[in-house]
Write a protein that holds these residues in place. Structure first.
Motif, short mmCIF file in Angstrom:
data_model
loop_
_atom_site.label_atom_id
_atom_site.label_comp_id
_atom_site.label_asym_id
_atom_site.label_seq_id
_atom_site.Cartn_x
_atom_site.Cartn_y
_atom_site.Cartn_z
N PHE A 62 0.77 -1.30 0.07
CA PHE A 62 0.06 0.23 0.04
C PHE A 62 0.90 1.28 -0.06
N ASP A 63 0.47 2.13 -1.05
CA ASP A 63 1.04 3.37 -0.96
C ASP A 63 0.63 4.49 0.00
N ASN A 64 -0.76 4.49 0.13
CA ASN A 64 -1.59 5.42 0.75
C ASN A 64 -2.20 4.95 2.13
N PHE A 65 -1.34 4.39 2.84
CA PHE A 65 -1.87 3.93 4.19
C PHE A 65 -1.44 4.91 5.26
N TYR A 66 -2.43 5.32 6.26
CA TYR A 66 -1.94 6.44 7.05
C TYR A 66 -2.45 5.72 8.49
N VAL A 67 -1.56 6.56 9.69
CA VAL A 67 -2.04 6.39 10.87
C VAL A 67 -3.39 6.69 11.24
N GLY A 68 -3.87 6.46 12.55
CA GLY A 68 -5.18 7.39 12.84
C GLY A 68 -4.68 8.00 14.11
N SER A 69 -4.90 7.39 15.27
CA SER A 69 -4.58 8.17 16.49
C SER A 69 -3.03 7.79 16.83
N MET A 70 -2.48 8.76 17.29
CA MET A 70 -1.12 8.60 17.63
C MET A 70 -0.79 8.80 19.41
N PRO A 71 0.37 8.42 19.77
CA PRO A 71 1.30 7.46 19.16
C PRO A 71 0.79 5.91 19.62
N CYS A 72 1.70 5.46 20.44
CA CYS A 72 1.81 3.94 20.50
C CYS A 72 0.33 3.30 20.97
N MET A 73 -0.03 3.44 22.20
CA MET A 73 -1.17 2.96 22.52
C MET A 73 -2.76 3.29 22.07
N PRO A 74 -2.36 4.67 21.88
CA PRO A 74 -3.60 5.30 21.01
C PRO A 74 -3.95 4.49 19.68
N ALA A 75 -2.73 4.24 19.08
CA ALA A 75 -2.96 3.41 17.65
C ALA A 75 -3.26 1.88 17.88
N ARG A 76 -2.99 1.49 19.27
CA ARG A 76 -3.22 -0.06 19.39
C ARG A 76 -4.73 -0.16 19.87
N ARG A 77 -5.20 0.82 20.40
CA ARG A 77 -6.64 0.77 20.70
C ARG A 77 -7.20 0.71 19.40
N GLU A 78 -6.99 1.47 18.45
CA GLU A 78 -7.62 1.42 17.20
C GLU A 78 -7.61 -0.06 16.41
N LEU A 79 -6.64 -0.61 16.73
CA LEU A 79 -6.37 -2.07 16.34
C LEU A 79 -7.49 -2.97 16.86
N HIS A 80 -7.92 -2.66 18.01
CA HIS A 80 -9.11 -3.49 18.76
C HIS A 80 -10.34 -2.99 18.23
N THR A 81 -10.75 -1.41 18.50
CA THR A 81 -11.86 -1.16 18.19
C THR A 81 -12.18 -0.65 16.68
N GLY A 82 -11.27 -0.20 15.69
CA GLY A 82 -11.66 0.27 14.69
C GLY A 82 -12.31 1.37 14.71
N ARG A 83 -11.92 2.27 15.73
CA ARG A 83 -12.46 3.66 16.05
C ARG A 83 -11.26 4.58 16.40
N TYR A 84 -11.42 5.97 16.22
CA TYR A 84 -10.21 6.78 16.34
C TYR A 84 -10.28 7.25 17.97
N ASN A 85 -9.27 6.92 18.35
CA ASN A 85 -8.93 7.20 19.96
C ASN A 85 -8.74 8.60 20.21
N PHE A 86 -8.08 9.46 19.24
CA PHE A 86 -7.63 10.69 19.59
C PHE A 86 -8.70 11.81 19.77
N LEU A 87 -10.05 11.59 19.29
CA LEU A 87 -11.06 12.76 19.42
C LEU A 87 -11.48 12.60 20.96
N HIS A 88 -11.40 11.63 21.73
CA HIS A 88 -12.11 11.70 23.07
C HIS A 88 -11.18 11.35 24.07
N ARG A 89 -9.78 11.09 24.03
CA ARG A 89 -8.71 10.76 25.21
C ARG A 89 -7.47 10.89 24.37
#
Length: 589
Positions: A39-66
Motif C-alpha cells: 500500500f502506498d496510501n496507508f495512514y495512521v489514525g491516533s498517535m502514538p503507541c497505545m492510542p494506535a493499538r486501541r484502534e487495532l482493537h476497536t476500529g475507531r479513532y482514539n484521539f478525538l475523545h482521550r
C-alpha cells in the motif's frame, strides 16, 4: 482460516527498499513486496503507541475523545470478538507498554499471550546501584525524569542481552515462530506477532552496525525528540544506527517468510505486515515524533497484505486506508461479525482491483493538530486556541503512559452521559492537563499536495481544497460523535458547514499576523520566534512585556538576543518552556 499480523513500531517506510530506498539493506522486505500487495496510501489514525493499538482493537479513532490509555470497559475488541467466535488469538510481543498502567487491558483480550522483557526502559532486571544518566532538555520535569529513568533501566537491561539470541526482537520472533510451528496444522487462529523495534533506543548487534561502517561506540542509541542541531556527519551516524536496526528487523522478517514457505502457509493464511507509525530521521529538520506536525514520514506508513484467495501479488495499491481498517479486515476475513460502532472498513473488497474503501482518512494526537487526507492532499488543522483549556479526556480508565492520573489531575472531573459507542455507559470527563504537543496552535494550518510534493516541502494555498477538507474533518468528527467542545477548539461549528468565506477570513487573519513584523529588520528564523513569543504574550495579556519586546525590535534582533529577552523578562520557571518553544519556531520553515 489463519492469519498472522507481523507488526513493528516506528518503522519509516522511506527506509525500506520496497518503497524505493537505496541506502538501507532490506532484502526481505523486498521479498515480502513480491509476495504481497504493497500500500502506498496507508495512514495512521491516533498517535502514538497505545492510542494506535486501541484502534487495532476497536476500529475507531482514539484521539478525538482521550489521550493515552487502556481498552475501555465498553470497547468492542477485535481479538476478543474472534475469541468468542472460536478463533484462537495469540499475542507475542516485547512492546513494554502492554504491562504498564497505560496499556494494562489490551493483552487480556487475547486467548493467550507471551511477553518478552527488556525493551527501552522496561522495569525488568533489578539492580540497586544504578548507573548515573545525565539528560537535559526543554521538556517538562515529568518528561525529563521519565526519560532519565528509561535510559538508566536500559543500561541495566542491555547487560543481559549481549548476544544476538538474547535481543528482545530475536526472542519475540522466535516465540512467534514457535506458535506457528506448533499450530501450523490447526485451523482457526490469529497470531499478532508484535515487535518493539525499530523504536529507540537503537540497540543493535555489532554485525549489523558494521554493514554501515559503524560501531556501538559511536552513539548511545537515543535520538532526541527535538529539532536537528547536529552537523551532517552526526546526523548520518544517528540515521545509520536506525538503518542498522531496520536491517536487523529485515533479517527476522525473512525468518517469518521462511516459515510461510516451509509450511506453505500461503495456501490458507493471511499475512499483514504493518507498523503503528513512522519516525522522523532529520526530515523537516526534526528527530522523532510527538512534538511536530504529523508529516508523512510519521503518518504515511508501510503496509503489506497477502490474502490467500486474492490472486494479485507483487503489486502496489493506491487505495486510501488506515489503521482503523485493520480490525474490520481481520473480522471480515474470519467471517466474524463487525460491530456497528466500528468505523473502519474492510480492505478485502478493494484488494483485487484497487477499488476505494474510503474517501478520507483522519489522524492526529489528542488536542493537537487534526489532520485529514484524501490521498492527494494533506490538510493540517491547528487548534484556534492555545493550551488545553476546554479540552477533556473522556474515559473510565484514567491512566497515563506508566502511571495513574493523580488526585490533582482528577480534580474538576464530572460525569458525562457518554457517546454513541459507550454502550449506554456514562464516562468521566476530566480536564486535560497535558497533550503530546504543547501549544500546537503555533504550527498554524497547513495544506500540502502530497502527489506533487511528496516530501511536504512547500505548503500551498487553495481555498476550495482547504474548505472541502475542513468540511470533511467536521463531518467525520460528527460521524465519530466527537465531544461538542472539540468543534470550537478547531474553529468549527457542529451544525453549520464550513464556508469559503470562513476560509478567506482565516487566511486574511493569518496573513495579517505574519506581516505584523514586516516593518522590522528581522531574519526570517527570528521572525518565527518573535511571532511565537508575541502569541504567548498576547494570550496572557502581558502588555508591558509586549511593549518592551516591540521596542527592542526597533534595534533589530538576533536569536541570541531573543533568548536573552526571555531570560530578562520572564520568571525563571517559564524559561525552559519559552526557550524550547521559541527555538522550535526559529527552525520552522
Amino acid at each position: 482460516m489463519k492469519a498472522v499480523m507481523l507488526m513493528f513500531d516506528s518503522l519509516n517506510k522511506h527506509m525500506l527498499s520496497a518503497y524505493g530506498c537505496q541506502s538501507t539493506i532490506t532484502p526481505n522486505f523486498e521479498r515480502l513486496r513480491k509476495r504481497s500487495l504493497k500500500f502506498d496510501n496507508f495512514y495512521v489514525g491516533s498517535m502514538p503507541c497505545m492510542p494506535a493499538r486501541r484502534e487495532l482493537h476497536t476500529g475507531r479513532y482514539n484521539f478525538l475523545h482521550r489521550s493515552w490509555g487502556p481498552i475501555e470497559p465498553f470497547d468492542e475488541s477485535m481479538p476478543e470478538i474472534l475469541k468468542k467466535q472460536g478463533i484462537h488469538t495469540h499475542l507475542v510481543t516485547d512492546h513494554k507498554h502492554y504491562w504498564r498502567d497505560g496499556g494494562a487491558t489490551y493483552h487480556s483480550r487475547f486467548s493467550t499471550y507471551e511477553f518478552i522483557r527488556g525493551q527501552e526502559g522496561d522495569n525488568w532486571k533489578g539492580v540497586v546501584n544504578k548507573p548515573i544518566v545525565h539528560y537535559e532538555s526543554g521538556e517538562t520535569e515529568e518528561n525529563k525524569q521519565r526519560k532519565i529513568a528509561s535510559r538508566t533501566q536500559h543500561l541495566i537491561n542491555q547487560q543481559y542481552m549481549q548476544d544476538e539470541k538474547d535481543h528482545p526482537l530475536v526472542k519475540t520472533i522466535n516465540h512467534g515462530i514457535e506458535f506457528i510451528e506448533t499450530n501450523q496444522d490447526a485451523d482457526n487462529w490469529f497470531l499478532q506477532l508484535e515487535c518493539f523495534d525499530p523504536h529507540e533506543p537503537f540497540y543493535v548487534p555489532e554485525k549489523y552496525l558494521q554493514m554501515y561502517g559503524l560501531s556501538n561506540q559511536d552513539f548511545d542509541g537515543w535520538p532526541p525528540y527535538y529539532l536537528v542541531t547536529e552537523d551532517e556527519s552526526r546526523q548520518k551516524v544517528i540515521r545509520g544506527f536506525y538503518q542498522a536496526l531496520v536491517t536487523m528487523v529485515d533479517e527476522y522478517v525473512g525468518q517469518v517468510l521462511d516459515v510461510f514457505d516451509k509450511y506453505n502457509l500461503w495456501q490458507d493464511t493471511m499475512l499483514i505486515v504493518n507498523t503503528d507509525h513512522g519516525f522522523l530521521l532529520g526530515e523537516h529538520e526534526w528527530w522523532g515524533k510527538n512534538i511536530m506536525p504529523l508529516y508523512n514520514e510519521i503518518a504515511n506508513t508501510p503496509f503489506f497484505i497477502y490474502h490467500p484467495e486474492i490472486t494479485s501479488v507483487n503489486e502496489s495499491r493506491k487505495m486510501l486506508a488506515q489503521s482503523i481498517d485493520i480490525p474490520a479486515t481481520l473480522l471480515d476475513y474470519f467471517n466474524a461479525p463487525i460491530p456497528p460502532n466500528m468505523q473502519g472498513k474492510s480492505l478485502i473488497s478493494g484488494l483485487e482491483n484497487d477499488s476505494p474503501i474510503r474517501e478520507y482518512a483522519l489522524f492526529g494526537y489528542h488536542g493537537c493538530q487534526i489532520n485529514i487526507t484524501d490521498g492527494e492532499f494533506v490538510y493540517m488543522r491547528s487548534p484556534v486556541v492555545q493550551g488545553t483549556e476546554g479540552l477533556n479526556d473522556y474515559t473510565l480508565m484514567p491512566t497515563r503512559i506508566n502511571r495513574r492520573f493523580t488526585p490533582k489531575e482528577l480534580q474538576g472531573t464530572q460525569l458525562h452521559e457518554g457517546f454513541d459507542f459507550t454502550q449506554g455507559c456514562a464516562v468521566l470527563k476530566i480536564p486535560a492537563t497535558s497533550v503530546m504537543t504543547t501549544d500546537s496552535d503555533r504550527f498554524g494550518h497547513r495544506l500540502y499536495n502530497v502527489k506533487l510534493d511528496p516530501q511536504q516541502i512547500s505548503p500551498i494555498v487553495e481555498f476550495e481544497t482547504e474548505c472541502r477538507l475542513l468540511e470533511n474533518i467536521r463531518l467525520m468528527m460528527i460521524a465519530n460523535d466527537a465531544p461538542l467542545e472539540l468543534f470550537a477548539r478547531y474553529g468549527l461549528s457542529k451544525n453549520d458547514a464550513v464556508s469559503m468565506e470562513q476560509i478567506a477570513l482565516e487566511h486574511q487573519y493569518i496573513s495579517a499576523a505574519a506581516t505584523t513584523l514586516d516593518s522590522y529588520e528581522l531574519a526570517q528564523d527570528v521572525k518565527y520566534g518573535v511571532i511565537s513569543l508575541l502569541q504567548y504574550i498576547d494570550t496572557r495579556k502581558l502588555g508591558d512585556i509586549r511593549e518592551k519586546l516591540l521596542n527592542q525590535l526597533n534595534k533589530s534582533l538576533s536569536q541570541e538576543q531573543l533568548i536573552a529577552f526571555i531570560i530578562d523578562n520572564f520568571p525563571t520557571e517559564n524559561h525552559n518552556e519559552l526557550m524550547y518553544r521559541v527555538a522550535l519556531e526559529m527552525r520552522l520553515k
